[in-house]
Design an enzyme around this catalytic site. Structure first.
Site, PDB file in Angstrom:
ATOM      1  N   THR A   6       0.815  -1.213   0.000  1.00 10.06           N
ATOM      2  CA  THR A   6       0.000   0.000   0.000  1.00 10.06           C
ATOM      3  C   THR A   6       0.849   1.263   0.000  1.00 10.06           C
ATOM      4  O   THR A   6       0.406   2.306  -0.482  1.00 10.06           O
ATOM      5  CB  THR A   6      -0.950   0.029   1.213  1.00 10.06           C
ATOM      6  OG1 THR A   6      -0.186  -0.059   2.413  1.00 10.06           O
ATOM      7  CG2 THR A   6      -1.918  -1.139   1.155  1.00 10.06           C
ATOM      8  N   CYS A   7       2.079   1.159   0.534  1.00  9.34           N
ATOM      9  CA  CYS A   7       2.918   2.360   0.572  1.00  9.34           C
ATOM     10  C   CYS A   7       3.303   2.805  -0.842  1.00  9.34           C
ATOM     11  O   CYS A   7       3.639   3.962  -1.064  1.00  9.34           O
ATOM     12  CB  CYS A   7       4.154   2.138   1.424  1.00  9.34           C
ATOM     13  SG  CYS A   7       5.138   0.712   0.969  1.00  9.34           S
ATOM     14  N   PHE A   8       3.267   1.870  -1.804  1.00  4.16           N
ATOM     15  CA  PHE A   8       3.584   2.217  -3.194  1.00  4.16           C
ATOM     16  C   PHE A   8       2.353   2.119  -4.096  1.00  4.16           C
ATOM     17  O   PHE A   8       2.486   2.197  -5.325  1.00  4.16           O
ATOM     18  CB  PHE A   8       4.691   1.305  -3.724  1.00  4.16           C
ATOM     19  CG  PHE A   8       6.015   1.493  -3.047  1.00  4.16           C
ATOM     20  CD1 PHE A   8       6.784   2.620  -3.294  1.00  4.16           C
ATOM     21  CD2 PHE A   8       6.490   0.564  -2.135  1.00  4.16           C
ATOM     22  CE1 PHE A   8       7.999   2.810  -2.649  1.00  4.16           C
ATOM     23  CE2 PHE A   8       7.703   0.739  -1.494  1.00  4.16           C
ATOM     24  CZ  PHE A   8       8.456   1.870  -1.750  1.00  4.16           C
TER      25      PHE A   8
END
Length: 458
Positions: free
Chosen positions: A425-427
């Site tokens: 989710t961070c990317f």
């Protein structure tokens, strides 16, 4: 007319009339924002060209400034969002926080232990100046022994840090808010205070109370509808609160604990109770949140939005996901491309097999937010990405020549049907095995998104 009303030469009576009429106009507008009763586009000025208005703002023209200050809702919402983003960009340029051909912005580096993310995050972020908080912050995660985790922060790791630390801060189990569950998206009462609406003479704490405590609101309204003698209930103009096992009496007015609630003063009691719960009881927590918010985002930047519009600005759009827009702005890695059979299956499943709720779950699975970005996926950072993977997450080292070729030519050592789709989710990255059948992809994807939990932040 607006300029003449607000000019320096305007008389006291004229200004008083203007502010009175403007106050009632905003009451109607804010009521319409909460529960629509006017036709769509009712508030817009059709003869007002946003491009001309923005040119006037750049030239500091009085008319444009007054429109934005008093009646911003006559400007289409999309244009106000673009104006807000332009204001943020200009502020960053002014502070030297934007990459240029001649200079790079200052970068602040922080080191965080995952096991003490909240403590380390608080300790390091609180030491930063306001300007540093507005700039680029790079995060490096380490374990308890101080050994670096793999991963270079190009906004993705910072996004992960932001999601995780906010999730921990707002966890009711931490009890930072005395049992009051404050979630993102923010409750409407908090947004109203963030916008300064509670200073208006037309503001009603009772109207906002359901967003803080719906059960408490129902109990208060039942007092209003009570047919008998209200004094029989034994209420006084006070509120008893359990604080760490001790009963503390808060007087709503001086001497309130000796003043009974009667049929004559019950409406006053309802408003006093609502004000206590909405303001007095959570005053220090709310003031701290608002102070922190305003240290980064100038109050005048957000006053051109209503509370529901500000909600969308913070937490994303509440409109249904536009799959064509998402597809248009998706980036592919690992051999996947727009014409790859697995990708064609994916978009068809999302469009024809998944319900709107499942599409929202899919978006949350990949980006950590179930709502699309305001004004579309062109504004999602990092961009929505899909990568072909053949191994488990702990073995995944990114794209290699072999994985890319296998993605293109669908050469597999074994059927990946036992593997689930995963995400970073961070990317905003979906990691998708190269399934051999559409039915397997649908089954595995549906299971993966149903098991997902995450945090809502646009």
């Amino acid at each position: 007319p607006l300029c003449s009303f607000c000019s320096e030469n305007a008389r006291g009576e004229t200004l008083e009339l203007f502010h009175s009429v403007h106050g009632w106009l905003m009451v109607l507008y804010e009521r319409d924002c909460r529960r629509r009763f006017a036709p769509e586009d009712h508030w817009l000025r059709k003869d007002l060209k946003p491009s001309v208005l923005f040119q006037e703002l750049d030239k500091d023209k009085k008319r444009a400034q007054l429109l934005l200050q008093y009646i911003p809702h006559v400007i289409p919402h999309k244009n106000r969002v673009l104006l807000f983003r332009n204001m943020v960009t200009k502020e960053k340029e002014k502070l030297g926080l934007v990459e240029t051909s001649s200079a790079s912005p200052h970068v602040t580096h922080i080191t965080i232990r995952r096991s003490r993310m909240l403590e380390d995050g608080y300790e390091q972020l609180r030491q930063l100046s306001q300007n540093a908080m507005k700039g680029v912050i790079r995060v490096k995660f380490v374990n308890d022994l101080g050994v670096d985790e793999a991963g270079i922060d190009q906004d993705g790791v910072f996004k992960e840090f932001l999601e995780e630390i906010i999730k921990k801060v707002f966890d009711p189990a931490l009890n930072l808010f005395k049992g009051i569950v404050v979630d993102v998206p923010f409750a409407s009462f908090f947004l109203s205070q963030l916008l300064g609406h509670h200073h208006s003479v037309f503001y009603s704490s009772v109207d906002e109370l359901p967003s803080l405590d719906s059960e408490f609101y129902k109990n208060l309204t039942s007092i209003k509808r009570y047919d008998g003698d209200i004094s029989d209930l034994g209420l006084t103009l006070s509120y008893d609160e359990d604080v760490m096992g001790q009963l503390v009496c808060h007087e709503l007015v001086p001497g309130g604990k000796t003043i009974p609630v009667t049929n004559e003063n019950k409406i006053s009691y309802i408003h006093l109770m609502a004000h206590f719960r909405m303001h007095t009881q959570i005053k220090s927590q709310t003031a701290a949140l608002i102070s922190g918010f305003r240290s980064i985002i100038k109050p005048e930047w957000i006053r051109m939005f209503s509370a529901p519009e500000l909600q969308r600005l913070i937490s994303g759009d509440n409109a249904e996901i536009d799959l064509e827009d998402l597809k248009k702005h998706t980036v592919y890695y690992g051999g996947f491309h727009g014409s790859h059979r697995v990708i064609i299956w994916l978009w068809d499943i999302l469009a024809n097999d998944f319900s709107p709720e499942e599409r929202a779950m899919f978006l949350k699975f990949v980006t950590s937010c179930s709502r699309p970005p305001l004004l579309g996926f062109a504004y999602l950072k990092p961009p929505f990405s899909i990568r072909c993977v053949e191994v488990s997450d702990d073995q995944d080292t990114g794209d290699t020549l072999g994985s890319v070729l296998r993605g293109f030519f669908t050469i597999r050592k074994k059927e990946p049907g036992g593997r689930l789709p995963t995400s970073s989710t961070c990317f905003n990255l979906l990691k998708l095995p190269n399934y051999s059948k559409k039915s397997i992809l649908r089954e595995k994807l549906r299971y993966a998104i149903s098991m997902n939990t995450g945090f809502e932040l646009s």
